[in-house]
Design an enzyme around this catalytic site. Sequence first.
Site, PDB file in Angstrom:
ATOM      1  N   ARG A  79       0.868  -1.182   0.000  1.00 26.68           N
ATOM      2  CA  ARG A  79       0.000   0.000   0.000  1.00 26.68           C
ATOM      3  C   ARG A  79       0.908   1.236   0.000  1.00 26.68           C
ATOM      4  O   ARG A  79       1.603   1.505   0.981  1.00 26.68           O
ATOM      5  CB  ARG A  79      -0.930  -0.008   1.214  1.00 26.68           C
ATOM      6  CG  ARG A  79      -1.835   1.212   1.236  1.00 26.68           C
ATOM      7  CD  ARG A  79      -2.874   1.161   2.346  1.00 26.68           C
ATOM      8  NE  ARG A  79      -3.524   2.463   2.363  1.00 26.68           N
ATOM      9  CZ  ARG A  79      -3.367   3.380   3.316  1.00 26.68           C
ATOM     10  NH1 ARG A  79      -2.608   3.126   4.373  1.00 26.68           N
ATOM     11  NH2 ARG A  79      -3.980   4.545   3.228  1.00 26.68           N
ATOM     12  N   HIS A 123      -2.434  11.213   0.230  1.00 26.61           N
ATOM     13  CA  HIS A 123      -1.957  10.995   1.588  1.00 26.61           C
ATOM     14  C   HIS A 123      -1.272  12.280   2.053  1.00 26.61           C
ATOM     15  O   HIS A 123      -0.093  12.299   2.363  1.00 26.61           O
ATOM     16  CB  HIS A 123      -1.019   9.788   1.664  1.00 26.61           C
ATOM     17  CG  HIS A 123      -0.871   9.211   3.034  1.00 26.61           C
ATOM     18  ND1 HIS A 123      -0.982   7.868   3.307  1.00 26.61           N
ATOM     19  CD2 HIS A 123      -0.623   9.803   4.233  1.00 26.61           C
ATOM     20  CE1 HIS A 123      -0.792   7.649   4.603  1.00 26.61           C
ATOM     21  NE2 HIS A 123      -0.566   8.818   5.184  1.00 26.61           N
ATOM     22  N   GLU A 168      -7.395   8.868   5.367  1.00 25.83           N
ATOM     23  CA  GLU A 168      -7.710   9.498   6.643  1.00 25.83           C
ATOM     24  C   GLU A 168      -8.305  10.906   6.505  1.00 25.83           C
ATOM     25  O   GLU A 168      -7.674  11.908   6.841  1.00 25.83           O
ATOM     26  CB  GLU A 168      -6.467   9.521   7.541  1.00 25.83           C
ATOM     27  CG  GLU A 168      -5.954   8.126   7.846  1.00 25.83           C
ATOM     28  CD  GLU A 168      -4.886   8.063   8.918  1.00 25.83           C
ATOM     29  OE1 GLU A 168      -4.599   6.944   9.382  1.00 25.83           O
ATOM     30  OE2 GLU A 168      -4.344   9.119   9.289  1.00 25.83           O
ATOM     31  N   ASN A 293      -8.073   2.407   9.098  1.00 24.37           N
ATOM     32  CA  ASN A 293      -6.832   2.570   9.853  1.00 24.37           C
ATOM     33  C   ASN A 293      -7.198   2.681  11.330  1.00 24.37           C
ATOM     34  O   ASN A 293      -8.120   3.425  11.691  1.00 24.37           O
ATOM     35  CB  ASN A 293      -6.087   3.831   9.429  1.00 24.37           C
ATOM     36  CG  ASN A 293      -5.544   3.744   8.018  1.00 24.37           C
ATOM     37  OD1 ASN A 293      -5.642   2.704   7.370  1.00 24.37           O
ATOM     38  ND2 ASN A 293      -4.976   4.827   7.537  1.00 24.37           N
ATOM     39  N   TYR A 295      -5.496   2.845  15.440  1.00 26.97           N
ATOM     40  CA  TYR A 295      -4.339   2.900  16.328  1.00 26.97           C
ATOM     41  C   TYR A 295      -4.700   2.881  17.810  1.00 26.97           C
ATOM     42  O   TYR A 295      -3.969   2.323  18.613  1.00 26.97           O
ATOM     43  CB  TYR A 295      -3.503   4.153  16.027  1.00 26.97           C
ATOM     44  CG  TYR A 295      -2.767   4.043  14.711  1.00 26.97           C
ATOM     45  CD1 TYR A 295      -1.542   3.395  14.630  1.00 26.97           C
ATOM     46  CD2 TYR A 295      -3.328   4.541  13.551  1.00 26.97           C
ATOM     47  CE1 TYR A 295      -0.877   3.269  13.420  1.00 26.97           C
ATOM     48  CE2 TYR A 295      -2.670   4.424  12.331  1.00 26.97           C
ATOM     49  CZ  TYR A 295      -1.448   3.779  12.268  1.00 26.97           C
ATOM     50  OH  TYR A 295      -0.811   3.648  11.065  1.00 26.97           O
ATOM     51  N   GLU A 354      -4.108   0.143   7.853  1.00 20.70           N
ATOM     52  CA  GLU A 354      -2.969   0.518   8.695  1.00 20.70           C
ATOM     53  C   GLU A 354      -3.259   0.130  10.135  1.00 20.70           C
ATOM     54  O   GLU A 354      -4.352   0.364  10.643  1.00 20.70           O
ATOM     55  CB  GLU A 354      -2.726   2.044   8.729  1.00 20.70           C
ATOM     56  CG  GLU A 354      -2.086   2.660   7.528  1.00 20.70           C
ATOM     57  CD  GLU A 354      -1.875   4.172   7.721  1.00 20.70           C
ATOM     58  OE1 GLU A 354      -1.750   4.630   8.886  1.00 20.70           O
ATOM     59  OE2 GLU A 354      -1.852   4.889   6.717  1.00 20.70           O
TER      60      GLU A 354
END
Length: 437
Positions: A79, A123, A168, A293, A295, A354
């Site tokens: 990616r 991005h 994002e 994504n 985290y 991610e």
Amino acid sequence: MFSVNRGQFGPNFVFGAATAAYQIEGGQGDGRGTCIWDTFAATPGNVKNADDGRIADDHYNRWPADLDLIRDGGFDAYRFSIAWPRLFPEGTGAINQAGLDFYDRLIDGMLARGIKPFATLYHWDLPSTLQDKGGWMNRDIGEWFADYAALVARSFGDRLHATATINEPWCVSVLGHIIGRHAPGYRDLRAGARAMHHVLYAHGMGVDALRANGAKNIGIVTNLEKAEAASDKDEDRRALEIGDAMFNGWFLGGVYKGQYPKVLTDLLGPYLPKDWQKDIEIVNRPLDWAGINYYSRGLYAHNPHPAYYSIPIRTVPGTLEKNDLGWEIYPKGLTDLLVRVSRDYTKLPIYVTETGMSETDDTRRVAFYDRHLNAVLDAQKQGADVRGFFAWSLLDNYEWGEGYSSRFGIVHVDYATQTRTPKGSYRAFQGMLHNTR
């Protein structure tokens, strides 16, 4: 080593590694234009140690060896992102042939190694000339992005396994225009509300342009957090409703359901673009897959300060184990989000595009990945149609406002020599992925 094996995830499950152009490429002498991160990083106080991405990991010149690392690690896919200003130095208009040539080499290099190219169009490296025109605050960005998407589809679409429009959108809009920690560094609710809508409008315009020019297998990558209330107090539960809508519900609801959360349209109404409702059909264009994504989590509490009356929330620290950036490690949050998205928003195939850990102690990173891989298995058992997992990141790289002080890579990079050294986490993936049980 990991406690899971690749066969548990299903026969067609995709394992990959992820990066982003500005964070690794360098190579700014080929006609590439400047972007908002070049100027944001050049502004004193924005980035630790005044670090910038001019050289980064020198991936522009070292890509063959980096692709070898992906292949040798047993990964199925890479990616990567395409730098908008490398193709259109001024954002629109004249095309930089050297930029097209670079991505031709890179994509052909992936295919030659049996690696599936997962491209991301945006991005965070918006061409500076488009920022001069208002950037994500200007509705015209829908047309600008569509022109860029069309060029990518015409040039590379037949060789891309999958294409994401935006990476994002919360970071693009909220972090960059309301919180101000990312480029372009605004702290303005009107700017942020416009960016929150226009980034999804541009996504939809990009989907149309990609499809019109032959691209297939199109998605978007939303970053999500497991939002929770800091307490059982009614005011904190109300803060959770707003915080969850701001981080998750706005972007998931707009893209997959064609509606924004009412709690936010009520609060942001004075700041949103006029007649934004007319764009919702474009925001809600059909997709082929959903990228997530993940985290950490956010703990929300009421904020009584007058300056926060429009968005009366704050986040408070949690008590869980943290990475070296202070982000809580919460694998169950990934399971919960995957199940929630598949239950409440879309039945599309989901890719964890991610997750990863900023940390110098790689034994902790191995444990992090092991726990999050198990979290994916738990989500699959609960019915989530998860089709892939991408480690962030292949390489230590330029971590935005943290500069080079934060290391997410499964491969260590010595920035003085550009030497790559696989870490234990890379070896753990390699061991799992070469074992086909």
